[in-house]
Design a protein around this motif. Structure first.
Motif, PDB file in Angstrom:
ATOM      1  N   LEU A 267      15.519  39.356 -27.258  1.00 21.70           N
ATOM      2  CA  LEU A 267      16.190  38.769 -26.101  1.00 21.70           C
ATOM      3  C   LEU A 267      17.693  38.683 -26.307  1.00 21.70           C
ATOM      4  CD1 LEU A 267      13.709  35.889 -25.182  1.00 21.70           C
ATOM      5  CD2 LEU A 267      14.003  38.081 -24.015  1.00 21.70           C
ATOM      6  N   ARG A 268      18.126  38.319 -27.525  1.00 20.66           N
ATOM      7  CA  ARG A 268      19.567  38.266 -27.804  1.00 20.66           C
ATOM      8  C   ARG A 268      20.203  39.638 -27.643  1.00 20.66           C
ATOM      9  NH1 ARG A 268      18.088  34.448 -31.839  1.00 20.66           N
ATOM     10  NH2 ARG A 268      17.817  36.138 -33.350  1.00 20.66           N
ATOM     11  N   GLY A 269      19.530  40.668 -28.150  1.00 19.85           N
ATOM     12  CA  GLY A 269      20.055  42.022 -27.995  1.00 19.85           C
ATOM     13  C   GLY A 269      20.168  42.421 -26.536  1.00 19.85           C
ATOM     14  N   TYR A 270      19.170  42.043 -25.743  1.00 13.93           N
ATOM     15  CA  TYR A 270      19.194  42.362 -24.312  1.00 13.93           C
ATOM     16  C   TYR A 270      20.343  41.646 -23.610  1.00 13.93           C
ATOM     17  CZ  TYR A 270      17.343  43.330 -19.643  1.00 13.93           C
ATOM     18  OH  TYR A 270      17.185  43.767 -18.349  1.00 13.93           O
ATOM     19  N   TYR A 271      20.521  40.359 -23.900  1.00 18.01           N
ATOM     20  CA  TYR A 271      21.596  39.601 -23.260  1.00 18.01           C
ATOM     21  C   TYR A 271      22.966  40.081 -23.726  1.00 18.01           C
ATOM     22  CZ  TYR A 271      17.699  36.365 -22.388  1.00 18.01           C
ATOM     23  OH  TYR A 271      16.496  35.818 -22.005  1.00 18.01           O
ATOM     24  N   ASN A 272      23.070  40.470 -24.988  1.00 17.31           N
ATOM     25  CA  ASN A 272      24.362  40.934 -25.498  1.00 17.31           C
ATOM     26  C   ASN A 272      24.816  42.210 -24.794  1.00 17.31           C
ATOM     27  OD1 ASN A 272      24.717  38.857 -27.335  1.00 17.31           O
ATOM     28  ND2 ASN A 272      23.764  39.962 -29.023  1.00 17.31           N
ATOM     29  N   TYR A 273      23.854  43.017 -24.379  1.00 19.87           N
ATOM     30  CA  TYR A 273      24.240  44.256 -23.693  1.00 19.87           C
ATOM     31  C   TYR A 273      24.369  44.049 -22.183  1.00 19.87           C
ATOM     32  CZ  TYR A 273      24.405  49.106 -22.220  1.00 19.87           C
ATOM     33  OH  TYR A 273      24.808  50.288 -21.655  1.00 19.87           O
ATOM     34  N   TYR A 274      23.354  43.463 -21.574  1.00 19.56           N
ATOM     35  CA  TYR A 274      23.353  43.351 -20.108  1.00 19.56           C
ATOM     36  C   TYR A 274      23.993  42.060 -19.592  1.00 19.56           C
ATOM     37  CZ  TYR A 274      20.240  47.375 -19.979  1.00 19.56           C
ATOM     38  OH  TYR A 274      19.713  48.635 -20.115  1.00 19.56           O
ATOM     39  N   GLY A 275      24.480  41.221 -20.482  1.00 23.48           N
ATOM     40  CA  GLY A 275      25.041  39.942 -20.045  1.00 23.48           C
ATOM     41  C   GLY A 275      26.467  40.045 -19.551  1.00 23.48           C
ATOM     42  N   VAL A 276      26.698  40.911 -18.568  1.00 20.87           N
ATOM     43  CA  VAL A 276      28.036  41.054 -17.991  1.00 20.87           C
ATOM     44  C   VAL A 276      28.192  40.072 -16.846  1.00 20.87           C
ATOM     45  CG1 VAL A 276      28.175  43.490 -18.650  1.00 20.87           C
ATOM     46  CG2 VAL A 276      27.311  42.871 -16.383  1.00 20.87           C
ATOM     47  N   ILE A 277      29.428  39.764 -16.526  1.00 17.37           N
ATOM     48  CA  ILE A 277      29.722  38.801 -15.466  1.00 17.37           C
ATOM     49  C   ILE A 277      29.139  39.287 -14.145  1.00 17.37           C
ATOM     50  CG2 ILE A 277      31.591  37.742 -14.143  1.00 17.37           C
ATOM     51  CD1 ILE A 277      33.275  37.921 -16.724  1.00 17.37           C
ATOM     52  N   GLY A 278      28.403  38.431 -13.470  1.00 15.13           N
ATOM     53  CA  GLY A 278      27.788  38.765 -12.193  1.00 15.13           C
ATOM     54  C   GLY A 278      26.365  39.273 -12.305  1.00 15.13           C
ATOM     55  N   ASN A 279      25.858  39.420 -13.531  1.00 10.61           N
ATOM     56  CA  ASN A 279      24.515  39.986 -13.713  1.00 10.61           C
ATOM     57  C   ASN A 279      23.499  38.929 -14.130  1.00 10.61           C
ATOM     58  OD1 ASN A 279      22.743  42.246 -13.699  1.00 10.61           O
ATOM     59  ND2 ASN A 279      22.874  42.379 -15.933  1.00 10.61           N
ATOM     60  N   TYR A 280      23.804  37.665 -13.933  1.00 14.15           N
ATOM     61  CA  TYR A 280      22.887  36.618 -14.374  1.00 14.15           C
ATOM     62  C   TYR A 280      21.541  36.709 -13.663  1.00 14.15           C
ATOM     63  CZ  TYR A 280      21.064  32.089 -15.793  1.00 14.15           C
ATOM     64  OH  TYR A 280      20.280  31.102 -16.316  1.00 14.15           O
ATOM     65  N   GLY A 281      21.558  37.094 -12.395  1.00 10.14           N
ATOM     66  CA  GLY A 281      20.311  37.196 -11.649  1.00 10.14           C
ATOM     67  C   GLY A 281      19.338  38.183 -12.277  1.00 10.14           C
ATOM     68  N   SER A 282      19.862  39.333 -12.741  1.00 15.74           N
ATOM     69  CA  SER A 282      18.999  40.325 -13.382  1.00 15.74           C
ATOM     70  C   SER A 282      18.495  39.828 -14.729  1.00 15.74           C
ATOM     71  CB  SER A 282      19.761  41.643 -13.555  1.00 15.74           C
ATOM     72  OG  SER A 282      20.022  42.249 -12.313  1.00 15.74           O
TER      73      SER A 282
END
Length: 353
Positions: A267-282
């Motif tokens: 999960l940390r790896g996923y958030y570190n990559y896809y955790g860009v501003i505006g993408n919280y919903g995804s």
């Protein structure tokens, strides 16, 4: 073609890759983000976002190279290496790796005529060198000077996006791109290459394109300001959920302490990559689906039901499952200063052939 080099080859390829990086890193342009130290896919996404937001771009050429790693021309690659390396033994070693036979499952040995062996440690830097000459320098030295408006290229390995101010510039690039790639043995994937109008002035149309696992589109923020919105592409989201389903199925019998430790790493790896501003919903969508998938497979540890949902929630709290979070910093996403530095960093030291 996927290959697995022997241990001795891995050691030598590691040394050769370091030498090639030391030689060519000073030549690579800042529009190239793949297989380079201190830059990666997230930096490419941030740079593209900043350029599209601050620059005068209205058209996007979303392109894809068909079977890139399998179609690299060996002759051209050697000529490119010889531009900066005057060591026949060193070049000969790389030539042998390119021509090395591959043992197929049916016992037949295949001698590749083109391409770099995927799985080889030296292959990524060789591929980057190839596209440096084929695409990056050509775009900077030939395409941009002939454009009537602004033009920008962002490339990560063989995945790239070109942005233009005017439609006629985008169309000329699209036409010239196919000829340019054919010269070096490459082919445009026609079904995955397109020109689209991408502008804040027509954001209501919902035009979007994909790059490195993200969807880009124009929108407005809570204050009514124009912004480039990014979210996890639906294809990548489905693939990630499929992978987490398979992992939960295979790992459901682990001790809970080990299982949640491994899950939190994923999960940390996923958030570190896809955790860009505006993408919280995804991120939240992925988290909720992953939690349901885990609940399903933990209840299949035996014939007897292991948890009800209240007990499962208590377990999640006990083992402190990673919650969705944005990992991108604001000052690295829409920084005009960062944009100016990006433009000034372009240094054309390598010759164009």
């Amino acid at each position: 073609m996927l290959t697995v080099p022997a241990t001795e080859d891995k050691l030598v390829q590691t040394a050769v890759a370091r030498i090639l990086n030391a030689i060519f890193e000073q030549d690579f342009l800042p529009v190239s983000f793949g297989y380079r130290p201190d830059v990666g896919a997230r930096e490419a996404v941030q740079a593209l976002t900043s350029m599209l937001y601050w620059g005068r771009f209205h058209y996007i050429v979303d392109a894809d190279i068909k079977g890139f790693f399998d179609t690299i021309d060996h002759g051209w690659l050697i000529r490119m290496l010889e531009q900066r390396i005057d060591d026949r033994a060193f070049i000969g070693l790389i030539r042998k790796w390119l021509k090395a036979g591959v043992l197929l499952p049916e016992g037949r040995v295949e001698q590749p005529a083109t391409g770099t062996p995927q799985g080889g440690i030296v292959s990524p830097v060789l591929a980057n060198i190839y596209l440096h000459y084929v695409l990056d320098l050509w775009f900077e030295k030939v395409v941009k000077p002939r454009c009537e408006g602004e033009a920008y290229l962002c490339r990560y390995a063989d995945d790239f996006v070109a942005a233009f101010c005017y439609k006629r510039d985008a169309e000329r690039f699209y036409e010239a791109l196919e000829k340019r790639l054919q010269k070096f043995g490459l082919t445009v994937a026609v079904d995955k290459t397109r020109i689209l109008r991408f502008t804040r002035f027509r954001k209501a149309e919902g035009v979007r394109f994909g790059f490195l696992g993200f969807e880009f589109r124009w929108g407005v923020d809570r204050k009514g300001r124009d912004v480039i919105k990014r979210r996890t592409s639906r294809t990548r989201l489905r693939k990630s959920l499929k992978n987490i389903t398979e992992w939960c199925r295979e790992s459901r019998n682990f001790r809970l302490e080990k299982l949640f430790s491994l899950l939190n790493s994923k999960l940390r790896g996923y958030y570190n990559y896809y955790g860009v501003i505006g993408n919280y919903g995804s991120l939240e969508e992925f988290y909720e689906h992953a939690r349901r998938i885990l609940y399903k497979w933990l209840n299949r540890r035996s014939q007897k039901r292991s948890f009800n949902y209240r007990e499962f929630s208590a377990v999640l709290q006990r083992y402190r499952i990673e919650k969705p979070r944005i990992t991108e910093k604001l000052n690295t996403s829409f920084s005009s200063c960062g944009l100016d530095l990006l433009r000034k960093r372009v240094s054309l030291k390598s010759p164009v052939r």
